[in-house]
Design a protein around this motif. Structure first.
Motif, short mmCIF file in Angstrom:
data_model
loop_
_atom_site.label_atom_id
_atom_site.label_comp_id
_atom_site.label_asym_id
_atom_site.label_seq_id
_atom_site.Cartn_x
_atom_site.Cartn_y
_atom_site.Cartn_z
N VAL A 1 0.86 -1.18 0.00
CA VAL A 1 0.00 0.00 0.00
C VAL A 1 0.90 1.24 0.00
O VAL A 1 1.57 1.51 1.00
CB VAL A 1 -0.93 0.02 1.24
N PRO A 2 0.95 1.99 -1.11
CA PRO A 2 1.80 3.18 -1.12
C PRO A 2 1.26 4.27 -0.20
O PRO A 2 0.05 4.42 -0.05
CB PRO A 2 1.77 3.63 -2.58
N VAL A 3 2.17 4.98 0.42
CA VAL A 3 1.84 6.06 1.35
C VAL A 3 2.30 7.37 0.72
O VAL A 3 3.32 7.42 0.04
CB VAL A 3 2.55 5.80 2.70
N ARG A 4 1.54 8.43 0.96
CA ARG A 4 1.87 9.76 0.42
C ARG A 4 2.67 10.52 1.48
O ARG A 4 2.16 10.80 2.57
CB ARG A 4 0.60 10.50 0.05
N ILE A 5 3.92 10.84 1.15
CA ILE A 5 4.86 11.37 2.13
C ILE A 5 5.37 12.74 1.69
O ILE A 5 5.81 12.93 0.56
CB ILE A 5 6.05 10.40 2.30
N ALA A 6 5.34 13.69 2.63
CA ALA A 6 5.92 15.02 2.42
C ALA A 6 7.27 15.07 3.12
O ALA A 6 7.44 14.51 4.20
CB ALA A 6 5.00 16.10 2.99
N VAL A 7 8.23 15.75 2.49
CA VAL A 7 9.58 15.87 3.04
C VAL A 7 9.91 17.34 3.21
O VAL A 7 9.82 18.12 2.27
CB VAL A 7 10.61 15.19 2.12
N MET A 8 10.32 17.69 4.43
CA MET A 8 10.74 19.05 4.75
C MET A 8 12.18 19.01 5.27
O MET A 8 12.49 18.28 6.20
CB MET A 8 9.85 19.66 5.84
N ASP B 1 5.33 0.09 5.74
CA ASP B 1 4.99 -0.98 4.80
C ASP B 1 3.84 -1.78 5.40
O ASP B 1 3.98 -2.43 6.44
CB ASP B 1 6.21 -1.88 4.56
N TYR B 2 2.70 -1.72 4.75
CA TYR B 2 1.49 -2.38 5.22
C TYR B 2 1.67 -3.88 5.44
O TYR B 2 0.98 -4.49 6.25
CB TYR B 2 0.36 -2.14 4.21
N ARG B 3 2.64 -4.46 4.75
CA ARG B 3 2.86 -5.90 4.84
C ARG B 3 3.73 -6.31 6.03
O ARG B 3 3.89 -7.49 6.30
CB ARG B 3 3.52 -6.39 3.54
N HIS B 4 4.29 -5.33 6.74
CA HIS B 4 5.18 -5.63 7.86
C HIS B 4 4.40 -6.24 9.01
O HIS B 4 3.36 -5.72 9.42
CB HIS B 4 5.91 -4.36 8.32
N ASN C 1 2.27 -2.44 11.95
CA ASN C 1 2.89 -1.33 11.25
C ASN C 1 2.02 -0.09 11.40
O ASN C 1 0.86 -0.17 11.81
CB ASN C 1 3.10 -1.69 9.78
N PHE C 2 2.57 1.05 11.04
CA PHE C 2 1.83 2.31 11.13
C PHE C 2 0.69 2.39 10.12
O PHE C 2 -0.34 3.02 10.39
CB PHE C 2 2.76 3.51 10.91
N VAL C 3 0.85 1.81 8.95
CA VAL C 3 -0.12 1.97 7.87
C VAL C 3 -1.46 1.34 8.23
O VAL C 3 -2.52 1.92 7.97
CB VAL C 3 0.42 1.39 6.55
N GLU C 4 -1.43 0.18 8.86
CA GLU C 4 -2.69 -0.51 9.14
C GLU C 4 -3.57 0.23 10.14
O GLU C 4 -4.77 0.00 10.19
CB GLU C 4 -2.41 -1.94 9.62
N ILE C 5 -3.00 1.15 10.91
CA ILE C 5 -3.84 1.90 11.86
C ILE C 5 -4.18 3.31 11.39
O ILE C 5 -4.79 4.08 12.13
CB ILE C 5 -3.23 1.91 13.28
N PHE C 6 -3.85 3.65 10.14
CA PHE C 6 -4.25 4.96 9.60
C PHE C 6 -5.73 5.26 9.85
O PHE C 6 -6.05 6.34 10.33
CB PHE C 6 -3.99 5.05 8.09
N PRO C 7 -6.64 4.33 9.55
CA PRO C 7 -8.06 4.65 9.71
C PRO C 7 -8.46 4.96 11.15
O PRO C 7 -9.50 5.58 11.39
CB PRO C 7 -8.77 3.38 9.23
#
Length: 180
Positions: A11-18, A158-161, A165-171
């Motif tokens: 699952v791709p994540v949209r990331i901003a870099v500063m 990485d959703y598959r980790h 992982n952080f991605v699975e708890i986004f919602p």
């Protein structure tokens, strides 16, 4: 130790870099480039990128704007995590956090200790959540950005980790705003 479950879809994540720096430009932003190269190489999307001076209020304001943007899932900052008077990135992050991810700084220190020894005590890497967006502040060296990405963020974004992982708890990051 974690593992990647290859039976699951990425699952791709949209990331901003500063990049936070009084002296860097896009042409010589090695740390920002390191993060961009790694996140794109992993299959994620670069949602935004900028360089800001070491000004706490300006950094915090931009973090808030990005946290309010539904097209940004994660914000990575590099620079301004040290101990000098101009290092204000950590304070700006904490001005924005709803919740701090204390273990991020701890794990980053453990990774750094293995790489640079006791010099790791000079880093104040931090992570948190605000408005359903993850924020991570990494030191301003390309090596530290590599370590933060390769040793922590690549797996946690990485959703598959597994086991988690952080991605699975986004919602669920902003579920408190939906509860009534």
């Amino acid at each position: 130790m974690g593992r990647i479950d290859e039976t699951m879809d990425f699952v791709p994540v949209r990331i901003a870099v500063m990049t936070v720096s009084d002296s860097r430009t896009v042409a010589d932003d090695k740390s920002g480039n390191t993060l961009v190269d790694r996140l794109k190489g992993a299959g994620h999307q670069l949602a935004a990128r900028m360089i800001l001076k070491d000004e706490r209020d300006e950094i915090a304001e931009q973090l808030r704007l990005w946290c309010a943007d539904p097209e940004i899932d994660v914000i990575l900052t590099t620079g301004g995590t040290g101990l000098t008077g101009r290092d204000v990135t950590v304070e700006a992050h904490r001005d924005v956090y709803e919740k701090e991810i204390e273990a991020f700084g701890t794990v980053f220190t453990m990774v750094s200790l293995n790489k640079i020894g006791t010099s790791a005590v000079q880093s104040r890497a931090t992570g948190g959540v605000s408005n359903g967006t993850y924020l991570f502040a990494l030191p301003g060296s390309p090596g530290a950005c590599k370590d933060g990405w390769d040793e922590i963020l690549a797996a946690q974004l990485d959703y598959r980790h597994r086991p988690c992982n952080f991605v699975e708890i986004f919602p669920r990051l902003d579920e408190h705003k939906r509860r009534k």
